[in-house]
Scaffold this motif. Structure first.
Motif, mmCIF file in Angstrom:
data_model
loop_
_atom_site.group_PDB
_atom_site.id
_atom_site.type_symbol
_atom_site.label_atom_id
_atom_site.label_comp_id
_atom_site.label_asym_id
_atom_site.label_seq_id
_atom_site.Cartn_x
_atom_site.Cartn_y
_atom_site.Cartn_z
ATOM 1 N N GLY A 1 0.793 -1.227 0.000
ATOM 2 C CA GLY A 1 0.000 0.000 0.000
ATOM 3 C C GLY A 1 0.820 1.269 0.000
ATOM 4 O O GLY A 1 0.324 2.340 0.379
ATOM 5 N N ASP A 2 2.076 1.186 -0.452
ATOM 6 C CA ASP A 2 2.950 2.359 -0.451
ATOM 7 C C ASP A 2 2.707 3.283 -1.637
ATOM 8 O O ASP A 2 3.201 4.416 -1.652
ATOM 9 N N VAL A 3 1.989 2.801 -2.657
ATOM 10 C CA VAL A 3 1.756 3.596 -3.867
ATOM 11 C C VAL A 3 0.282 3.540 -4.249
ATOM 12 O O VAL A 3 -0.453 2.638 -3.845
ATOM 13 N N HIS A 4 -0.130 4.522 -5.042
ATOM 14 C CA HIS A 4 -1.514 4.548 -5.518
ATOM 15 C C HIS A 4 -1.745 3.543 -6.646
ATOM 16 O O HIS A 4 -2.825 2.961 -6.749
ATOM 17 N N LEU A 5 -0.736 3.403 -7.497
ATOM 18 C CA LEU A 5 -0.892 2.482 -8.619
ATOM 19 C C LEU A 5 0.472 1.984 -9.080
ATOM 20 O O LEU A 5 1.502 2.580 -8.804
ATOM 21 N N GLY A 6 0.443 0.862 -9.779
ATOM 22 C CA GLY A 6 1.669 0.281 -10.308
ATOM 23 C C GLY A 6 1.553 0.036 -11.796
ATOM 24 O O GLY A 6 0.471 -0.295 -12.304
ATOM 25 N N ILE A 7 2.656 0.213 -12.498
ATOM 26 C CA ILE A 7 2.751 -0.113 -13.922
ATOM 27 C C ILE A 7 3.883 -1.119 -14.042
ATOM 28 O O ILE A 7 5.030 -0.812 -13.713
ATOM 29 N N LEU A 8 3.549 -2.317 -14.467
ATOM 30 C CA LEU A 8 4.545 -3.371 -14.421
ATOM 31 C C LEU A 8 4.384 -4.345 -15.566
ATOM 32 O O LEU A 8 3.367 -4.384 -16.255
ATOM 33 N N ARG A 9 5.428 -5.142 -15.770
ATOM 34 C CA ARG A 9 5.494 -6.097 -16.870
ATOM 35 C C ARG A 9 5.242 -7.499 -16.346
ATOM 36 O O ARG A 9 5.567 -7.821 -15.208
ATOM 37 N N GLY A 10 4.682 -8.328 -17.191
ATOM 38 C CA GLY A 10 4.412 -9.703 -16.778
ATOM 39 C C GLY A 10 3.074 -9.814 -16.076
ATOM 40 O O GLY A 10 2.508 -8.837 -15.575
ATOM 41 N N ASN A 11 2.551 -11.038 -16.026
ATOM 42 C CA ASN A 11 1.222 -11.285 -15.474
ATOM 43 C C ASN A 11 1.337 -11.717 -14.016
ATOM 44 O O ASN A 11 1.584 -12.886 -13.721
ATOM 45 N N HIS A 12 1.167 -10.776 -13.099
ATOM 46 C CA HIS A 12 1.280 -11.051 -11.665
ATOM 47 C C HIS A 12 -0.105 -11.095 -11.019
ATOM 48 O O HIS A 12 -1.036 -10.449 -11.475
ATOM 49 N N ARG A 13 -0.210 -11.861 -9.952
ATOM 50 C CA ARG A 13 -1.470 -11.937 -9.226
ATOM 51 C C ARG A 13 -1.705 -10.650 -8.442
ATOM 52 O O ARG A 13 -0.796 -10.122 -7.812
ATOM 53 N N TRP A 14 -2.936 -10.179 -8.478
ATOM 54 C CA TRP A 14 -3.293 -8.934 -7.792
ATOM 55 C C TRP A 14 -4.782 -8.946 -7.504
ATOM 56 O O TRP A 14 -5.596 -9.266 -8.376
ATOM 57 N N GLN A 15 -5.145 -8.603 -6.267
ATOM 58 C CA GLN A 15 -6.543 -8.669 -5.848
ATOM 59 C C GLN A 15 -7.359 -7.458 -6.298
ATOM 60 O O GLN A 15 -8.582 -7.502 -6.327
ATOM 61 N N GLY A 16 -6.679 -6.353 -6.645
ATOM 62 C CA GLY A 16 -7.386 -5.151 -7.047
ATOM 63 C C GLY A 16 -7.657 -5.107 -8.536
ATOM 64 O O GLY A 16 -7.762 -6.138 -9.213
ATOM 65 N N VAL A 17 -7.773 -3.898 -9.082
ATOM 66 C CA VAL A 17 -8.019 -3.710 -10.517
ATOM 67 C C VAL A 17 -6.733 -4.004 -11.276
ATOM 68 O O VAL A 17 -5.649 -3.547 -10.903
ATOM 69 N N LYS A 18 -6.863 -4.768 -12.352
ATOM 70 C CA LYS A 18 -5.700 -5.196 -13.141
ATOM 71 C C LYS A 18 -6.088 -5.135 -14.615
ATOM 72 O O LYS A 18 -6.949 -5.881 -15.058
ATOM 73 N N GLU A 19 -5.479 -4.215 -15.351
ATOM 74 C CA GLU A 19 -5.850 -3.996 -16.747
ATOM 75 C C GLU A 19 -4.605 -3.939 -17.625
ATOM 76 O O GLU A 19 -3.575 -3.378 -17.233
ATOM 77 N N ILE A 20 -4.717 -4.494 -18.818
ATOM 78 C CA ILE A 20 -3.612 -4.405 -19.771
ATOM 79 C C ILE A 20 -3.508 -2.973 -20.283
ATOM 80 O O ILE A 20 -4.483 -2.393 -20.745
ATOM 81 N N LEU A 21 -2.314 -2.418 -20.173
ATOM 82 C CA LEU A 21 -2.079 -1.059 -20.641
ATOM 83 C C LEU A 21 -1.551 -1.064 -22.073
ATOM 84 O O LEU A 21 -2.019 -0.308 -22.923
ATOM 85 N N THR A 22 -0.559 -1.888 -22.341
ATOM 86 C CA THR A 22 -0.011 -2.022 -23.701
ATOM 87 C C THR A 22 0.429 -3.453 -23.945
ATOM 88 O O THR A 22 0.657 -4.222 -23.006
ATOM 89 N N ARG A 23 0.551 -3.788 -25.215
ATOM 90 C CA ARG A 23 1.189 -5.034 -25.642
ATOM 91 C C ARG A 23 2.260 -4.664 -26.657
ATOM 92 O O ARG A 23 2.034 -3.803 -27.497
ATOM 93 N N GLU A 24 3.401 -5.315 -26.575
ATOM 94 C CA GLU A 24 4.476 -5.015 -27.517
ATOM 95 C C GLU A 24 5.160 -6.303 -27.936
ATOM 96 O O GLU A 24 5.221 -7.276 -27.177
ATOM 97 N N GLN A 25 5.660 -6.305 -29.158
ATOM 98 C CA GLN A 25 6.312 -7.496 -29.692
ATOM 99 C C GLN A 25 7.783 -7.550 -29.271
ATOM 100 O O GLN A 25 8.403 -6.526 -28.981
#
Length: 289
Positions: A139-163
């Motif tokens: 709970g140290d941050v309001h939101l996270g932007i990260l790579r890879g598919n990690h488990r998360w109980q809150g809202v989790k949405e794909i932001l981008t996809r890249e080749q």
């Protein structure tokens, strides 16, 4: 007791070392020791005992360190709530962002967001996606932007996809890869797993590893000087690099993609600054491919 004292107690609990706590606070050890003595006098307790390397917190020290974490969390919530009382989007936006996204995308996004909302400040922490997840979980941050598919109980949405791409200075083919020098770079587990999986499925022989470097940009420079090839995500590539690229595909002949995720606690949307930034982010970083 003020905020600095609570931070000191929290760091003592994390580091179990006065020296390391002083380093993280950018202060001298004697100065920190003086502050610790003041806290001990205030509560009439001993915070820790010294050992050969570092310290061991007393029961009172452990309690106060844990209490400090809670006090700092409540202080953040109070500051957020006060900044949220007016109609203007303002306050401090706390972000945890994976290294690649932070390097190649985040500066431009924050600069543009600031042009719309000049009264917003930023607290940004960057690192591998495992660190981003830790900051989210705590709970140290309001939101996270990260790579890879990690488990998360809150809202989790794909932001981008890249080749992902093979990159080299000169034109090469997939069939040549086992015979050419391969340049590895230090990266998070999710990307390493994707690259290793593709190599295992598509190359008849393991690549000849010529170099192992600590950063993706160092790897790119080695490739640009003709010292080997590598496999990198599209986010780090620029036309000015003038590198030969081969877009990778999976067993279904579809582009081999890496996803960037946006994760946050839905309660964070109660804050105007978080709601505004998430809306802006989705509009700017729409899903590609």
């Amino acid at each position: 007791m003020d905020e600095k004292d609570w931070i000191l107690l929290k760091l003592l609990g994390e580091e179990k070392s006065v020296t390391k706590a002083a380093e993280r606070l950018f202060t001298s050890q004697p100065s920190l020791t003086y502050r610790i003595q003041k806290i001990e006098d205030n509560f009439q307790v001993k915070l820790f005992t010294k050992r050969n390397r570092g310290i061991t917190l007393t029961a009172e020290g452990e309690y106060l360190s844990e209490y400090a974490v809670e006090m700092l969390r409540k202080l953040k919530e109070t500051k957020d709530a006060l900044a949220n009382l007016g109609e203007e989007v303002q306050g401090t936006l706390r972000l945890a962002v994976s290294s690649n996204f932070a390097q190649y995308k985040l500066p431009g996004l924050l600069a543009k967001f600031s042009s719309f909302y000049p009264n917003v400040q930023y607290n940004v922490q960057t690192g591998w996606s495992t660190r981003v997840m830790k900051l989210l979980d705590e709970g140290d941050v309001h939101l996270g932007i990260l790579r890879g598919n990690h488990r998360w109980q809150g809202v989790k949405e794909i932001l981008t996809r890249e080749q992902l791409y093979v990159i080299s200075k000169q034109q090469i083919s997939i069939g040549q890869l086992p015979l050419l020098p391969f340049i590895k770079y230090n990266t998070d587990t999710s990307l390493k797993t994707i690259i290793d999986g593709w190599i295992h499925e598509h190359l008849q022989h393991a690549p000849l590893t010529a170099m192992e470097v600590d950063r993706q940009e160092t790897c790119k420079e080695m490739v640009k000087h003709g010292l080997g090839y590598s496999i990198v995500p599209e986010i780090c590539l620029r036309e000015s690099d003038q590198l030969y690229r081969i877009g990778l595909t999976n067993e279904k002949k579809e582009p081999l993609l890496r996803e960037t995720w946006l994760m946050y606690d839905p309660k964070s949307l109660d804050l105007q600054v978080v709601k505004a930034f998430i809306g802006f982010l989705k509009q700017e970083q729409h899903v590609t491919i």
